[in-house]
Design a protein around this motif. Structure first.
Motif, PDB file in Angstrom:
ATOM      1  N   GLY A 512       1.063  -1.194  -0.535  1.00  4.41           N
ATOM      2  CA  GLY A 512       0.169  -0.438   0.309  1.00  4.41           C
ATOM      3  C   GLY A 512       0.966   1.535   0.123  1.00  4.41           C
ATOM      4  N   TYR A 513       2.565   1.569  -0.167  1.00  5.15           N
ATOM      5  CA  TYR A 513       3.046   2.175   0.700  1.00  5.15           C
ATOM      6  C   TYR A 513       3.077   3.227  -0.939  1.00  5.15           C
ATOM      7  CZ  TYR A 513       7.101   4.450   0.583  1.00  5.15           C
ATOM      8  OH  TYR A 513       8.445   5.739   1.158  1.00  5.15           O
ATOM      9  N   ALA A 514       3.210   2.658  -2.867  1.00  9.08           N
ATOM     10  CA  ALA A 514       4.126   3.254  -3.107  1.00  9.08           C
ATOM     11  C   ALA A 514       3.005   4.246  -3.797  1.00  9.08           C
ATOM     12  CB  ALA A 514       3.021   2.507  -5.237  1.00  9.08           C
ATOM     13  N   LEU A 515       1.476   4.331  -3.635  1.00  9.84           N
ATOM     14  CA  LEU A 515       0.477   5.632  -4.174  1.00  9.84           C
ATOM     15  C   LEU A 515       0.621   6.544  -2.698  1.00  9.84           C
ATOM     16  CD1 LEU A 515      -1.348   7.480  -6.152  1.00  9.84           C
ATOM     17  CD2 LEU A 515      -3.858   5.881  -5.228  1.00  9.84           C
ATOM     18  N   PRO A 516       0.751   6.857  -1.427  1.00  8.48           N
ATOM     19  CA  PRO A 516       0.749   8.010  -1.048  1.00  8.48           C
ATOM     20  C   PRO A 516       1.777   8.191  -1.080  1.00  8.48           C
ATOM     21  CG  PRO A 516      -0.394   5.523   0.324  1.00  8.48           C
ATOM     22  CD  PRO A 516      -0.173   5.601  -0.625  1.00  8.48           C
ATOM     23  N   ALA A 517       2.878   7.368  -1.037  1.00  9.18           N
ATOM     24  CA  ALA A 517       4.466   7.840  -1.117  1.00  9.18           C
ATOM     25  C   ALA A 517       3.953   8.541  -1.956  1.00  9.18           C
ATOM     26  CB  ALA A 517       5.189   6.779  -1.769  1.00  9.18           C
ATOM     27  N   ALA A 518       4.122   8.499  -3.369  1.00 14.76           N
ATOM     28  CA  ALA A 518       3.995   9.266  -4.632  1.00 14.76           C
ATOM     29  C   ALA A 518       3.109  10.194  -4.627  1.00 14.76           C
ATOM     30  CB  ALA A 518       3.062   8.248  -6.206  1.00 14.76           C
ATOM     31  N   GLY A 538      -1.702  -4.285  -4.002  1.00 17.93           N
ATOM     32  CA  GLY A 538      -0.831  -4.033  -2.506  1.00 17.93           C
ATOM     33  C   GLY A 538      -1.420  -2.058  -3.289  1.00 17.93           C
ATOM     34  N   PHE A 539      -2.087  -2.078  -4.857  1.00 18.33           N
ATOM     35  CA  PHE A 539      -2.495  -0.978  -4.676  1.00 18.33           C
ATOM     36  C   PHE A 539      -3.706  -0.879  -3.831  1.00 18.33           C
ATOM     37  CE2 PHE A 539      -4.388   2.152  -7.963  1.00 18.33           C
ATOM     38  CZ  PHE A 539      -3.817   2.647  -7.994  1.00 18.33           C
ATOM     39  N   ALA A 540      -4.988  -1.998  -4.259  1.00 17.00           N
ATOM     40  CA  ALA A 540      -6.352  -1.937  -3.822  1.00 17.00           C
ATOM     41  C   ALA A 540      -5.871  -1.442  -2.358  1.00 17.00           C
ATOM     42  CB  ALA A 540      -6.801  -3.584  -4.050  1.00 17.00           C
ATOM     43  N   MET A 541      -5.024  -1.277  -1.275  1.00 13.31           N
ATOM     44  CA  MET A 541      -5.585  -1.300  -0.249  1.00 13.31           C
ATOM     45  C   MET A 541      -5.703  -0.574   0.389  1.00 13.31           C
ATOM     46  SD  MET A 541      -2.461  -4.029   1.810  1.00 13.31           S
ATOM     47  CE  MET A 541      -2.574  -5.935   1.166  1.00 13.31           C
ATOM     48  N   LEU A 542      -4.639   1.407  -0.270  1.00  5.59           N
ATOM     49  CA  LEU A 542      -4.446   2.809  -0.942  1.00  5.59           C
ATOM     50  C   LEU A 542      -5.132   3.531  -1.755  1.00  5.59           C
ATOM     51  CD1 LEU A 542      -2.358   2.858   2.145  1.00  5.59           C
ATOM     52  CD2 LEU A 542      -4.587   3.303   2.558  1.00  5.59           C
ATOM     53  N   MET A 543      -6.057   2.601  -2.266  1.00  8.84           N
ATOM     54  CA  MET A 543      -6.781   3.491  -3.583  1.00  8.84           C
ATOM     55  C   MET A 543      -7.140   3.970  -3.304  1.00  8.84           C
ATOM     56  SD  MET A 543      -8.434   0.436  -5.408  1.00  8.84           S
ATOM     57  CE  MET A 543     -10.019  -0.431  -4.969  1.00  8.84           C
ATOM     58  N   ALA A 544      -8.374   4.305  -3.279  1.00  8.14           N
ATOM     59  CA  ALA A 544      -8.553   5.849  -2.521  1.00  8.14           C
ATOM     60  C   ALA A 544      -7.807   6.641  -1.514  1.00  8.14           C
ATOM     61  CB  ALA A 544      -9.514   5.518  -0.856  1.00  8.14           C
ATOM     62  N   GLU A 545      -6.783   6.807  -2.057  1.00  7.11           N
ATOM     63  CA  GLU A 545      -5.808   7.887  -2.440  1.00  7.11           C
ATOM     64  C   GLU A 545      -5.430   8.866  -3.292  1.00  7.11           C
ATOM     65  OE1 GLU A 545      -5.505   9.427   0.475  1.00  7.11           O
ATOM     66  OE2 GLU A 545      -5.283   7.620   1.848  1.00  7.11           O
ATOM     67  N   LEU A 546      -6.178   8.212  -4.296  1.00 10.89           N
ATOM     68  CA  LEU A 546      -6.639   8.749  -5.797  1.00 10.89           C
ATOM     69  C   LEU A 546      -7.142  10.133  -5.762  1.00 10.89           C
ATOM     70  CD1 LEU A 546      -7.286   5.235  -8.361  1.00 10.89           C
ATOM     71  CD2 LEU A 546      -5.288   7.120  -7.923  1.00 10.89           C
ATOM     72  N   GLU A 547      -8.605   9.817  -5.024  1.00  7.41           N
ATOM     73  CA  GLU A 547      -8.811  11.241  -4.713  1.00  7.41           C
ATOM     74  C   GLU A 547      -8.294  12.165  -3.626  1.00  7.41           C
ATOM     75  OE1 GLU A 547     -10.943  14.378  -2.893  1.00  7.41           O
ATOM     76  OE2 GLU A 547     -10.488  13.055  -1.388  1.00  7.41           O
ATOM     77  N   THR A 548      -7.440  11.994  -2.522  1.00  8.19           N
ATOM     78  CA  THR A 548      -6.429  12.818  -2.338  1.00  8.19           C
ATOM     79  C   THR A 548      -5.347  13.580  -3.256  1.00  8.19           C
ATOM     80  OG1 THR A 548      -6.707  11.709  -0.510  1.00  8.19           O
ATOM     81  CG2 THR A 548      -5.007  13.083  -0.752  1.00  8.19           C
ATOM     82  N   ARG A 596     -11.091   6.847 -12.738  1.00  5.13           N
ATOM     83  CA  ARG A 596     -12.334   7.708 -13.423  1.00  5.13           C
ATOM     84  C   ARG A 596     -13.208   8.590 -12.478  1.00  5.13           C
ATOM     85  NH1 ARG A 596     -10.671   4.499 -18.090  1.00  5.13           N
ATOM     86  NH2 ARG A 596     -13.477   2.680 -17.472  1.00  5.13           N
ATOM     87  N   ALA A 597     -13.917   7.553 -11.542  1.00  5.51           N
ATOM     88  CA  ALA A 597     -14.777   7.183 -10.764  1.00  5.51           C
ATOM     89  C   ALA A 597     -13.961   8.375  -9.621  1.00  5.51           C
ATOM     90  CB  ALA A 597     -14.813   5.796  -9.783  1.00  5.51           C
ATOM     91  N   CYS A 598     -12.915   8.609  -9.360  1.00 11.27           N
ATOM     92  CA  CYS A 598     -12.139   9.569  -8.243  1.00 11.27           C
ATOM     93  C   CYS A 598     -12.353  10.924  -8.709  1.00 11.27           C
ATOM     94  CB  CYS A 598     -11.015   8.931  -7.736  1.00 11.27           C
ATOM     95  SG  CYS A 598     -11.310   7.395  -6.396  1.00 11.27           S
ATOM     96  N   GLY A 599     -12.275  10.625 -10.588  1.00  9.34           N
ATOM     97  CA  GLY A 599     -11.341  12.240 -10.501  1.00  9.34           C
ATOM     98  C   GLY A 599     -10.363  12.056 -11.546  1.00  9.34           C
TER      99      GLY A 599
END
Length: 646
Positions: A512-518, A538-548, A596-599
């Protein structure tokens, strides 16, 4: 080499590269430069306006004035006149505990805070805003913690991660552990239940210091406003001394709004490095000069000290090659002829062989964790080695004691070593012999680190060709982050880095680290791209951070390598040899549609030819993009492929 140990070699040949690396260490956050001494303000010199010297003035003749007589009664009357009353003192202005904490954090270098807001620290949020600390709201505390940790790696400054009581602190815990494993400065504040409810199993109550706090370098819980200044001073001491790491503060929610009767100053923050033993530097140089096949193993301590340029100088002056510790590939320019690869998982076989062959190993700022040391087999028993670190490992279980142990900031050590080398001469024959061996080692490494060269026609993309495309398309200042998982093997072996501070990865192995770190890289360096590499698990664990990422306008491109399974664990199951792949298969997720759902922008990539155009389009896009890469499910690791999909 002479008996007194004074050594040198002709000046380093890579001066242009060194100048570029030195320039790279002065990173910018907003408008504030960040380097080794990011937390210490530069001295400001104020030039006084020129003052004109007056012309000589003629001295007048002395004049005698006779005083007029004054009546004694008049003098007595004046003496009896009462003096004007003194102006009343301004009333003391109360200060809240939250304000003192926020002001201290600002003084400690905190410029960003990441959180899921909770009712237990509302006063702190208000105080942070008043003190000019930017607060970024995330979708999960794990994402907040990973962002704070990544920020600390990139800048050398601690960021703040905030969670509420047991539930928020539990979600932050994985990032606290990662910061400890990564030796990253980070401050964690967790709201605690009100003091009047402590010990009653109150709503979301837990002993935070005894549970999550034990993951940190130091932890305490505040119970009284009068203890706050001393606790902040202690927190400051742990931040600035020894090996970097997370510090943890648990604060009851009612204490934030408690007040001091008057404003007080937070403790000062003065980063310091340990005093350098120059005689130890000389002894290390003796061993490097005397060895036939010396090697330097460089880790996060070099990156934290912003010392890559100094390491290049030392390596060139002594013609000593460098290996990066696991998940520290940006510690040394990868195209340099003295770079021989990164140790750890998926490294070419040549890396381990060269580490074993070293007759003297200098370990610089590396903790010698399990992957870097190849299951604690390096340094081998009987192998001569030295450890330079803020906290050298002199008595680590299962690790042979180093011949030399130097407690030092790596930049101070390297600069002292380079300065000493400039004062003597190293035999040309020694240098020439090393050059021959180093060319052979470099050629072997380059041949062993090719990825994606074998024939492939699908289905899905070839991970090695994806990595080769990244190497050819990405600019040198792009930040690449990685998640945990075997998908990262191809990047570990084949992706090249030329500048420090351009790679982030969790040595904790946290998914889950990669997306928040990026995202952290995107908000820290808003004019640069950040590439997140992750598997579907791993991506699915914190993919809600796409909206962030969308909300913060972070220029993030996430590559999701999707084989619809927890591939690393499946690979371990295959090695057990009992044919029981249990609990590792996953269902499909349309990650492009999620984006796309997260914008964000989302694109599905089904073959190698489609990847480069999609990547270039994503890099031109002003917001975040997800590139969903379909993989053949037979891929388990870079050197492990199933005979048939199962």
């Amino acid at each position: 080499m002479v008996d007194d140990g004074t050594l040198t070699k002709p000046q380093a040949s890579g001066s242009g590269l060194i100048e570029e690396l030195e320039a790279e260490t002065d990173m910018t956050i907003g408008h504030e430069p960040v380097g080794e001494t990011a937390l210490v303000a530069e001295p400001v010199t104020l030039e006084a306006e020129p003052v004109a010297v007056a012309e000589p003035v003629a001295v007048a003749e002395p004049v005698t004035l006779e005083a007029e007589p004054v009546a004694v009664a008049e003098l007595a009357a004046e003496a009896a006149t009462p003096a004007e009353p003194a102006a009343p003192a301004e009333p003391a202005v109360p200060m809240s505990v939250a304000t003192l904490i926020a002001r201290a954090l600002r003084g400690f270098g905190v410029r960003m805070a990441f959180t899921v807001p909770g009712e237990s620290f509302l006063g702190l949020l208000e105080a942070l805003a008043d003190e000019g600390v930017r607060v970024i709201t995330t979708r999960h505390e794990g994402g907040a913690g990973f962002m704070a940790e990544a920020y600390g790696q990139l800048t050398g400054r601690p960021a703040l991660a905030i969670g509420t009581r047991a539930v928020g602190a539990a979600n932050l815990a994985i990032a606290v552990h990662t910061a400890r494993q990564n030796s990253t400065p980070m401050i964690v504040i967790a709201g605690q239940v009100a003091r009047r409810h402590r010990g009653r199993e109150a709503f979301q109550e837990v002993d935070q210091v005894a549970s999550f706090g034990r993951l940190a370098k130091w932890a305490t819980e505040l119970s009284d406003r009068n203890a706050v200044p001393a606790a902040l001073d202690e927190l400051s001491r742990h931040l600035r001394a020894g090996r970097p790491g997370p510090v943890y503060l648990s604060v009851p929610e009612d204490l934030f709004d408690d007040t001091f009767p008057q404003s007080i100053e937070p403790p000062p923050f003065r980063p310091r490095s340990p005093d350098l033993d120059t005689s130890a530097v000389r002894r290390v140089l003796h061993h490097l000069a005397a060895a036939r096949r010396p090697l330097i193993l460089a880790g996060a301590g070099v990156l934290r000290a912003r010392a890559t340029a100094d390491l290049v100088q030392l390596a060139e002056m002594l013609e000593v090659p460098v290996v990066a510790s696991w998940r520290r590939p940006d510690v040394f320019p990868n195209e340099h002829p003295l770079y021989l690869g990164m140790a750890g998982y998926a490294s070419p076989a040549t890396v381990r062989e060269r580490l074993r062959a070293a007759d003297f190993l200098l370990v610089l700022g590396s903790r010698l964790n399990e992957p870097t040391s190849y299951d604690y087999s390096i340094p081998a028993r009987g192998q001569a080695w030295a450890h330079v670190d803020l906290e050298p490992r002199t008595n680590a279980p299962g690790l042979p004691a180093p011949r030399l142990s130097v407690t030092a900031d790596t930049r101070s050590f390297l600069r002292s070593a380079v300065e000493r080398l400039r004062a003597g001469a190293l035999e040309a024959a020694v240098i020439q012999a090393r050059e021959v061996l180093n060319r052979e080692d470099r050629a072997a490494y380059e041949a062993a680190s090719v990825v994606g060269g074998e024939p492939w026609d699908g289905p899905g993309v070839h991970p090695g060709r994806i990595v080769a495309t990244l190497s050819s398309v990405l600019s040198a200042d792009t930040v690449v982050t990685t998640d945990a998982g075997n998908f990262g093997h191809w990047a570990a072996r084949g992706l090249r880095f030329s500048r420090p501070g351009t790679f982030l990865g969790p040595t904790s192995g946290a998914m889950g680290y990669a997306l928040p770190a990026a995202i952290a890289a995107g908000v820290t360096r808003p004019n640069r791209h950040a590439i997140a590499l992750a598997g579907d698990g791993g991506f699915a664990m914190l993919m809600a951070e796409l909206e962030t990422a969308v909300r913060e306008r972070a220029r993030v491109v996430a590559l999701v390598f999707d084989n619809q399974r927890y591939g690393t664990i499946r690979a371990h199951q295959e090695k057990r040899g009992n044919g029981r792949p249990l609990a590792t298969d996953l269902g499909p997720i349309d990650f492009a549609a999620v984006a796309r759902a997260c914008g964000a922008q989302g694109v599905t990539i089904a073959d190698d030819a489609s990847f480069e155009p999609a990547l270039r389009d994503a890099l031109a896009h002003p917001g975040p993009t997800v590139l969903h890469l379909a993989l053949d499910r037979r891929w388990l690791a870079i050197d492990q492929v199933l005979d048939a999909e199962a």
